[in-house]
Design a protein around this motif. Structure first.
Motif, mmCIF file in Angstrom:
data_model
loop_
_atom_site.group_PDB
_atom_site.id
_atom_site.type_symbol
_atom_site.label_atom_id
_atom_site.label_comp_id
_atom_site.label_asym_id
_atom_site.label_seq_id
_atom_site.Cartn_x
_atom_site.Cartn_y
_atom_site.Cartn_z
ATOM 1 N N UNK A 648 -6.497 -10.120 20.991
ATOM 2 C CA UNK A 648 -5.589 -11.097 20.501
ATOM 3 C C UNK A 648 -6.626 -11.991 20.098
ATOM 4 N N UNK A 649 -7.476 -12.267 19.724
ATOM 5 C CA UNK A 649 -8.483 -13.164 19.186
ATOM 6 C C UNK A 649 -8.706 -13.153 17.796
ATOM 7 N N UNK A 650 -8.558 -11.781 17.578
ATOM 8 C CA UNK A 650 -8.673 -11.312 15.763
ATOM 9 C C UNK A 650 -7.285 -11.370 15.838
ATOM 10 N N UNK A 651 -5.804 -10.478 16.191
ATOM 11 C CA UNK A 651 -4.577 -10.867 16.459
ATOM 12 C C UNK A 651 -4.664 -11.979 15.433
ATOM 13 N N UNK A 652 -4.582 -13.475 16.151
ATOM 14 C CA UNK A 652 -4.528 -14.568 16.086
ATOM 15 C C UNK A 652 -5.161 -15.549 15.558
ATOM 16 N N UNK A 653 -6.222 -14.824 15.427
ATOM 17 C CA UNK A 653 -7.110 -15.469 14.644
ATOM 18 C C UNK A 653 -7.796 -16.636 15.576
ATOM 19 N N UNK A 654 -7.585 -17.077 16.299
ATOM 20 C CA UNK A 654 -7.734 -17.763 17.464
ATOM 21 C C UNK A 654 -9.314 -18.471 17.571
ATOM 22 N N UNK A 655 -10.493 -17.391 17.202
ATOM 23 C CA UNK A 655 -11.735 -17.441 16.687
ATOM 24 C C UNK A 655 -12.514 -18.339 17.565
ATOM 25 N N UNK A 656 -12.333 -17.444 19.587
ATOM 26 C CA UNK A 656 -12.537 -18.294 20.528
ATOM 27 C C UNK A 656 -13.365 -17.513 21.328
ATOM 28 N N UNK A 657 -13.735 -16.222 21.171
ATOM 29 C CA UNK A 657 -15.578 -15.877 21.765
ATOM 30 C C UNK A 657 -16.053 -15.955 20.572
ATOM 31 N N UNK A 658 -17.055 -16.276 21.101
ATOM 32 C CA UNK A 658 -18.378 -16.386 19.955
ATOM 33 C C UNK A 658 -18.982 -14.876 19.666
ATOM 34 N N UNK A 659 -18.922 -15.534 18.111
ATOM 35 C CA UNK A 659 -19.331 -13.637 18.080
ATOM 36 C C UNK A 659 -20.509 -12.937 18.115
#
Length: 756
Positions: A648-659
């Motif tokens: 869901x971080x990718x799906x929703x564009x949240x970008x919360x998890x550090x790359x």
């Protein structure tokens, strides 16, 4: 004399015991496949794959064939007509399915072939219960079997067709056969109709037979099809009654319909996971040379095998048990002299009214909003056949080309295998004139609209038809808001046993507090992101109160979940789960998006900042000692797990998890891979295919994405476990561990769902 009720050990429809393996679930007292699989905890490797039917050794031969970029729609490999050509093994494009979807349209219309070759094998319901269908082509006086395993006294079927290929697309399974100088293309088409609720609501599937000469000569050809009463019940002792009708559709299309139903229906009840009420509808478009008959399998089949037209009559001895002289429902097409091309068109369906019960209210199927009777619906279905083939061909092309672009040919093959199964776990109903969709938790608990089964299936609906996801969410919201659900976190399901959505107003259910609350928030945010601005604002505002309640529960409990159950409940309860915490934190971030859509800017700021704060703490808590991967649980150093909840971080564009954290996870997974996939965690060698594809989507720019796709493809393509596509399998043994035919395979579309 009857064909099989003289000996209860005989397989269905008079099959010769030596020629056809006994099918679990086909008669009373046998071990059902469901009984073998459900909650055994040992998997098929330990239980013995030999207990399952149709474990064909041809899987090994198929394994060497790479997927093709294009479909072999009419090409016939080695089709020279020579004697040696018949020895060529059939091709599989783009995959050899673990079980071939035939009529797969709804929770109760779900028939499969658990073998590579339909000749000599009975189709089965997803449980393994025989749903017999017979197919014979007669060419210049010689009968060739192409479907089923009939045993007709005094009429040996010593000749079988030569199967040249099986082509699988998102909506159809197409077999190409050769027999006596004739090519037979047999297509099982179960339409999926994104954005068209009227057509999607029809619980009907096409069977299409195209015949042509391939040697340049004219041949006298007839086709014979029948189905047995086993389609009506999971208990062959059930009494059924039948009738014949003539149907009239648009454009002058007419059809003959043979229908049958339990004589004493158990409304809203099941028997062996099959509906104990409703009507099986078996129809053929009228054309010159068509004849029909309802009667004992041995007598009706004998007539056709002798080369005669059927009697256009129905056996008067009814109602009677399915296993009493085994009544069959037969059509024969006398095609005459065939040199060019000609076609026979049939359909199979299962219609029920009511469809489900919701908190004691019986709800009709949605198709009743468009047609007053199933006869009118079936007539439309036949008149719509040509248009349906064009629409579904376009959908097949869309899925194949876009999936290939997203993940390659093997990924496209997995999408083709998954689409019908995902949609067939759901059905459309009407409540107070508005469409709703319900989902069955097939082959595990049998619950109604289980949230943590809807959640993994979500990607297919996001990709093809976000409106459909909204219809699935509506009853889940209605129950929490109006139905009497007593707890502050989201419910697990709408009822313990499909199709009775009786709720859990006593609070007694399989609680998954963080799991289900986060699932509902995340699904809502994804739905809103793919809806029009007006629809999204109205939906978010209508359900904002309960969404905020669930989000606030997550704020209090998600960072460090207590000892809770979660979606992979077969692994047991877990405390301090890093993967469950990730889901909850991302859901808090998703709530910030929902608040924005609902015009609650201060709430959006609050949830957004909370999610960012929590994810930083999560990284510290979840890091293993060497900081090269994340742990299974905060208090379990030296462990790891597949963090599919990063999707869901990718799906929703949240970008919360550090790359960098995501990159290290991908590197770690590469080091933990088995031959057929990556385990869920180090406690077992099994995994979940849906979660593997979620992980592949999350880490789509990492090499592990390609590995996960290839591994799942190899499992599906080569596993000896011949059952409708399982989501739970052993990555070392290459065998099914449990579950089958579940809608969660919609998770295969996770990569495609990232396309906006």
């Amino acid at each position: 004399m009857t064909s099989r009720n003289d000996n209860t050990d005989l397989p269905a429809n008079g099959s010769n015991v030596a020629d056809s393996p006994a099918r679990p679930g086909a008669s009373a007292g046998r071990l059902s496949r469901r009984g073998l699989l459900q909650w055994t905890g040992v998997g098929l490797g330990a239980a013995g794959t030999g207990l399952l039917p149709g474990l064909a050794p041809s899987a090994q031969a198929a394994a060497s064939q790479p997927p093709q970029e294009t479909s072999t729609q009419t090409a016939v490999p080695g089709f020279s007509g020579s004697r040696s050509a018949g020895l060529v093994a059939p091709s599989f494009d783009p995959i050899r399915p673990p079980a071939v979807p035939l009529a797969v349209r709804s929770p109760y219309l779900s028939t499969w072939l658990d073998a590579d070759l339909p000749a000599g094998h009975w189709p089965v319901f997803w449980t393994g219960h025989t749903t017999a269908m017979t197919g014979v082509i007669r060419v210049d006086g010689t009968n060739f079997l192409f479907l089923g395993a009939p045993n007709v006294p005094d009429h040996p079927l010593s000749r079988g067709v030569l199967q040249r290929s099986l082509t699988l697309t998102a909506t159809r399974s197409e077999f190409v056969f050769a027999a006596g100088g004739v090519q037979l293309t047999l297509t099982f088409l179960s339409p999926v109709e994104p954005g068209d609720l009227r057509r999607q609501s029809m619980p009907l599937s096409y069977v299409i037979a195209d015949v042509r000469s391939f040697d340049g000569k004219a041949h006298d050809v007839s086709l014979y099809f029948d189905i047995s009463g086993e389609w009506a019940s999971g208990d062959v002792g059930t009494k059924i009654r039948w009738s014949q009708q003539q149907l009239s559709g648009a454009g002058g299309t007419t059809a003959t319909s043979l229908s049958f139903t339990p004589d004493s229906p158990g409304v809203l009840k099941e028997n062996g996971d099959m509906a104990a009420w409703g009507t099986v509808v078996w129809s053929a478009t009228n054309r010159p040379g068509l004849s029909w008959q309802i009667g004992s399998d041995t007598s009706v089949r004998a007539t056709a095998l002798a080369g005669h037209a059927l009697a256009d009559s129905a056996d008067t001895r009814q109602p009677r048990p399915i296993n009493d002289s085994w009544p069959v429902f037969a059509f024969r097409f006398d095609l005459g002299s065939v040199q060019g091309s000609t076609r026979a068109l049939l359909s199979i369906g299962h219609v029920r009214e009511p469809a489900v019960s919701y908190l004691g209210e019986q709800l009709p199927p949605l198709w009743k909003s468009y047609w007053s009777s199933w006869q009118d619906m079936a007539a439309f279905f036949h008149s719509d056949a040509t248009a349906a083939q064009k629409r579904t061909a376009a959908l097949d092309h869309k899925v194949r080309t876009e999936a290939t672009a997203a993940g390659g040919a093997k990924y496209a093959a997995l999408c083709a295998l998954s689409l019908r199964q995902a949609y067939a776990g759901t059905e459309l109903v009407s409540r107070n004139g508005k469409p709703w969709a319900f989902l069955k938790e097939i082959s595990s608990d049998g619950n109604v609209s289980t949230i943590d089964v809807t959640y993994p299936a979500m990607p297919v609906f996001l990709y093809l038809d976000p409106q459909y996801l909204g219809l699935i969410l509506e009853p889940l919201f209605d129950y929490a808001e109006n139905g009497g659900w007593p707890k502050k976190f989201a419910e697990h399901d709408l009822g313990s046993s499909y199709p009775d959505a009786s709720g859990h107003n006593d609070g007694n259910e399989e609680d998954m507090p963080v799991e289900e609350s986060a699932n509902m928030v995340l699904m809502t945010a994804a739905y809103l992101a793919r809806s029009s601005s007006a629809t999204a604002a109205a939906f978010a505002s209508a359900h904002y109160t309960i969404l905020k309640q669930w989000a606030d529960y997550l704020v209090d409990n998600a960072l460090d979940p207590g000892y809770q159950n979660q979606t992979d409940d077969f692994t047991g309860f877990i405390a301090h789960s890093a993967n469950l915490a990730l889901k909850g934190i991302l859901a808090i971030g998703a709530m910030a998006q929902i608040a924005t859509v609902a015009g609650r800017s201060s709430d959006s700021t609050h949830y957004g900042s909370t999610a960012r704060d929590y994810v930083g703490q999560w990284v510290d808590k979840a890091q293993d000692t060497d900081k090269d991967h994340l742990k299974l649980a905060y208090d379990q150093p030296g462990t790891w797990s597949l963090k599919y909840n990063g999707y869901p971080d990718s799906l929703l564009g949240l970008n919360l998890v550090p790359r960098e954290v995501a990159r290290k996870e991908g590197d770690w997974y590469l080091s933990q891979a088995n031959q057929f996939g990556i385990p869920l965690d180090p406690r077992h060698s099994y995994t979940k295919g849906d979660w593997e594809m979620w992980t592949a989507a999350w880490l789509r720019d990492h090499p592990v994405c390609e590995l996960l796709i290839s591994a799942l493809y190899q499992f599906a393509h080569t596993s000896p476990s011949r059952a409708p596509f399982t989501d739970w399998y052993d990555t070392a043994a290459n065998t099914q561990n449990g579950f089958q035919a579940r809608p969660v395979v919609g998770g295969v579309f996770a990569l495609l769902s990232l396309r906006r």
